[in-house]
Design an enzyme around this catalytic site. Structure first.
Site, mmCIF file in Angstrom:
data_model
loop_
_atom_site.group_PDB
_atom_site.id
_atom_site.type_symbol
_atom_site.label_atom_id
_atom_site.label_comp_id
_atom_site.label_asym_id
_atom_site.label_seq_id
_atom_site.Cartn_x
_atom_site.Cartn_y
_atom_site.Cartn_z
ATOM 1 N N ASP A 55 6.295 -38.997 94.133
ATOM 2 C CA ASP A 55 6.748 -37.796 94.109
ATOM 3 C C ASP A 55 8.182 -37.786 94.855
ATOM 4 O OD1 ASP A 55 7.371 -35.085 94.987
ATOM 5 O OD2 ASP A 55 5.483 -34.362 94.191
ATOM 6 N N SER A 133 22.966 -33.260 83.051
ATOM 7 C CA SER A 133 22.584 -32.452 81.913
ATOM 8 C C SER A 133 23.726 -31.784 81.479
ATOM 9 C CB SER A 133 21.483 -31.219 82.418
ATOM 10 O OG SER A 133 21.547 -30.317 81.325
ATOM 11 N N TYR A 146 18.918 -24.407 88.031
ATOM 12 C CA TYR A 146 18.830 -25.712 87.333
ATOM 13 C C TYR A 146 20.227 -26.056 87.279
ATOM 14 C CZ TYR A 146 18.181 -29.079 83.548
ATOM 15 O OH TYR A 146 18.051 -30.061 82.945
ATOM 16 N N LYS A 150 22.409 -29.215 89.164
ATOM 17 C CA LYS A 150 22.805 -30.275 88.431
ATOM 18 C C LYS A 150 24.285 -30.556 88.626
ATOM 19 C CE LYS A 150 19.418 -31.747 85.569
ATOM 20 N NZ LYS A 150 18.715 -33.060 85.827
HETATM 21 N N1 LIG Z 1 14.986 -32.688 77.576
HETATM 22 C C1 LIG Z 1 16.181 -32.230 77.593
HETATM 23 O O1 LIG Z 1 16.857 -31.444 76.645
HETATM 24 C C2 LIG Z 1 17.142 -32.575 78.820
HETATM 25 C C3 LIG Z 1 18.354 -32.118 78.692
HETATM 26 C C4 LIG Z 1 19.219 -32.348 79.727
HETATM 27 C C5 LIG Z 1 18.812 -33.120 81.046
HETATM 28 N N2 LIG Z 1 17.615 -33.357 80.832
HETATM 29 C C6 LIG Z 1 16.985 -34.158 82.256
HETATM 30 O O2 LIG Z 1 16.359 -35.246 81.751
HETATM 31 C C7 LIG Z 1 15.365 -35.400 82.778
HETATM 32 C C8 LIG Z 1 14.026 -35.859 82.259
HETATM 33 O O3 LIG Z 1 13.611 -34.700 81.855
HETATM 34 P P1 LIG Z 1 12.547 -34.577 80.509
HETATM 35 O O4 LIG Z 1 13.259 -34.001 79.404
HETATM 36 O O5 LIG Z 1 12.197 -35.998 80.129
HETATM 37 O O6 LIG Z 1 11.310 -33.646 80.891
HETATM 38 P P2 LIG Z 1 9.741 -34.175 81.055
HETATM 39 O O7 LIG Z 1 9.240 -34.585 80.099
HETATM 40 O O8 LIG Z 1 9.332 -32.483 81.586
HETATM 41 O O9 LIG Z 1 9.916 -35.016 82.371
HETATM 42 C C9 LIG Z 1 10.221 -34.698 83.780
HETATM 43 C C10 LIG Z 1 9.502 -35.757 84.474
HETATM 44 O O10 LIG Z 1 9.768 -35.404 85.819
HETATM 45 C C11 LIG Z 1 8.575 -35.486 86.523
HETATM 46 N N3 LIG Z 1 8.910 -34.625 87.995
HETATM 47 C C12 LIG Z 1 8.686 -33.525 88.029
HETATM 48 N N4 LIG Z 1 8.796 -33.199 89.229
HETATM 49 C C13 LIG Z 1 8.694 -34.252 90.233
HETATM 50 C C14 LIG Z 1 8.821 -34.584 91.310
HETATM 51 N N5 LIG Z 1 8.713 -33.755 92.553
HETATM 52 N N6 LIG Z 1 8.790 -36.022 91.721
HETATM 53 C C15 LIG Z 1 8.776 -37.116 90.768
HETATM 54 N N7 LIG Z 1 8.887 -36.774 89.426
HETATM 55 C C16 LIG Z 1 8.813 -35.319 89.127
HETATM 56 C C17 LIG Z 1 7.737 -35.236 85.857
HETATM 57 O O11 LIG Z 1 6.411 -35.625 86.427
HETATM 58 P P3 LIG Z 1 4.999 -34.815 86.140
HETATM 59 O O12 LIG Z 1 4.495 -35.180 84.792
HETATM 60 O O13 LIG Z 1 4.301 -35.513 87.334
HETATM 61 O O14 LIG Z 1 5.587 -33.517 86.323
HETATM 62 C C18 LIG Z 1 7.941 -35.949 84.382
HETATM 63 O O15 LIG Z 1 7.713 -37.228 84.546
HETATM 64 C C19 LIG Z 1 15.368 -34.406 83.847
HETATM 65 O O16 LIG Z 1 16.199 -34.521 84.772
HETATM 66 C C20 LIG Z 1 16.211 -33.096 83.155
HETATM 67 O O17 LIG Z 1 16.819 -32.151 83.877
HETATM 68 C C21 LIG Z 1 16.723 -33.183 79.883
#
Ligand SMILES: NC(=O)c1ccc[n+]([C@@H]2O[C@H](COP(=O)([O-])OP(=O)(O)OC[C@H]3O[C@@H](n4cnc5c(N)ncnc54)[C@H](OP(=O)(O)O)[C@@H]3O)[C@@H](O)[C@H]2O)c1
Length: 286
Positions: A55, A133, A146, A150
């Site tokens: 974490d 992002s 958010y 970022k």
């Molecule tokens: N998907 C999009 O459209 C999008 C667009 C722009 C940027 N992003 C960025 O891409 C990255 C990944 O997001 P995703 O889309 O893959 O979302 P996701 O599927 O919700 O994955 C988020 C990950 O972060 C982990 N996490 C949350 N809080 C944490 C903590 N305190 N310590 C360690 N791990 C933690 C979650 O673990 P748990 O399962 O344990 O909660 C999960 O593994 C993020 O930084 C997000 O802002 C995503």
């Protein structure tokens, strides 16, 4: 060659982090995949993917990660700071504890992990990959926390890049648009819960905005790239010989970044408002 190199990926239980861990292991790297729960560790464990309980807001777990890396004879090729949470609410209504939580995960956690791993990265002339992002360049309504975190991550990345480039370490920012992961579902659930805590006056002011943003969040990610496609772009940033400072991922990100660069703020305000109007329900309770 690559199997003799380590990569750390945070937030590897789902979405982009899980896909990136798998992609990099497919390319032969040994990936230390940060997850928060044993059941997620079991799910991601594979040849070349070693789960580690992490974490990024827990200092002892970050110390354990740094010790694990330091004890490994293989060089650390990169850390992919990917973990993230999406918390949307109007600036007026988001409780201060939630503001702090967003910054703890989406900014301070990445800084703490980077600080802990920099000695190893400096030894190996490795790379810091920060997952920002499109929200790191454009702040839509309800994205104050958010996007604030970022934007800050983008600024910290610029400082760090200029500090450590002379020492042989590259710092790269990834700016995804919509990617089909868990984040939208989680973000909508959080936004809906936060909206129920608004006062009646606040609901009057912002209820339809929250609903419109939830719809946009849903459609924006549903029409986005797959996590595997986005992960391939992250892997390229890890392996390309001379990386750029920033990589937008997806057509939506490329178009929006271009608009943000060339259009005046007031024009962007009008485009954002027009876009939201299309998704705004008639004024009603959330
Ligand atoms: N998907 C999009 O459209 C999008 C667009 C722009 C940027 N992003 C960025 O891409 C990255 C990944 O997001 P995703 O889309 O893959 O979302 P996701 O599927 O919700 O994955 C988020 C990950 O972060 C982990 N996490 C949350 N809080 C944490 C903590 N305190 N310590 C360690 N791990 C933690 C979650 O673990 P748990 O399962 O344990 O909660 C999960 O593994 C993020 O930084 C997000 O802002 C995503």
């Amino acid at each position: 060659m690559t199997e003799n190199q380590l990569i750390v990926v945070t937030g590897a239980s789902t979405g982009l982090g899980a896909a990136t861990a798998r992609e990099l292991s497919r390319q032969g790297f040994h990936v230390l995949a940060g997850v928060r729960r044993e059941r997620d560790a079991d799910a991601i464990r594979a040849a070349g993917v070693e789960p580690i309980i992490l974490d990024i807001t827990v200092p002892e777990q970050i110390e354990a990660l740094a010790a694990r890396v330091a004890a490994d004879p293989r060089p650390l090729r990169a850390v992919v700071n990917n973990a993230g949470i999406q918390v949307n609410a109007p600036v007026e209504t988001l409780p201060m504890g939630e503001w702090r939580r967003v910054f703890e995960v989406n900014l301070f956690g990445h800084i703490a992990v980077t600080q802990a791993l920099l000695p190893a990265l400096l030894r190996s002339r490795g790379r810091v990959i920060n997952i920002s992002s499109i929200g790191g360049r454009i702040a839509m309504p309800t994205y104050g926390a958010y996007a604030g975190a970022k934007f800050a991550l983008e600024a910290v990345s610029d400082s760090l890049r200029r500090e450590v480039a002379p020492l042989g370490v590259d710092v790269v920012v990834i700016e995804p648009g919509g990617v089909r992961t868990e984040i939208a579902g989680r973000g909508i659930a959080t936004a809906t819960d936060l909206a129920t805590r608004m006062t009646p006056d606040q609901k009057q002011r912002y209820g339809s905005l929250v609903r419109a943003i939830n719809t946009l969040m849903d459609t924006g990610t549903a029409s986005g790239l797959t996590a595997d496609a986005a992960a391939r772009a992250v892997a390229r940033a890890v392996t390309v010989r001379r990386p750029r400072a920033r990589y937008p991922i997806g057509r939506d990100a490329a178009v929006l970044l271009r608009l943000a660069r060339f259009l005046p703020d007031r024009m962007l305000d009008r485009i954002s408002a027009a876009n939201l109007r299309r998704h705004r329900p008639a004024p009603a309770a959330v």
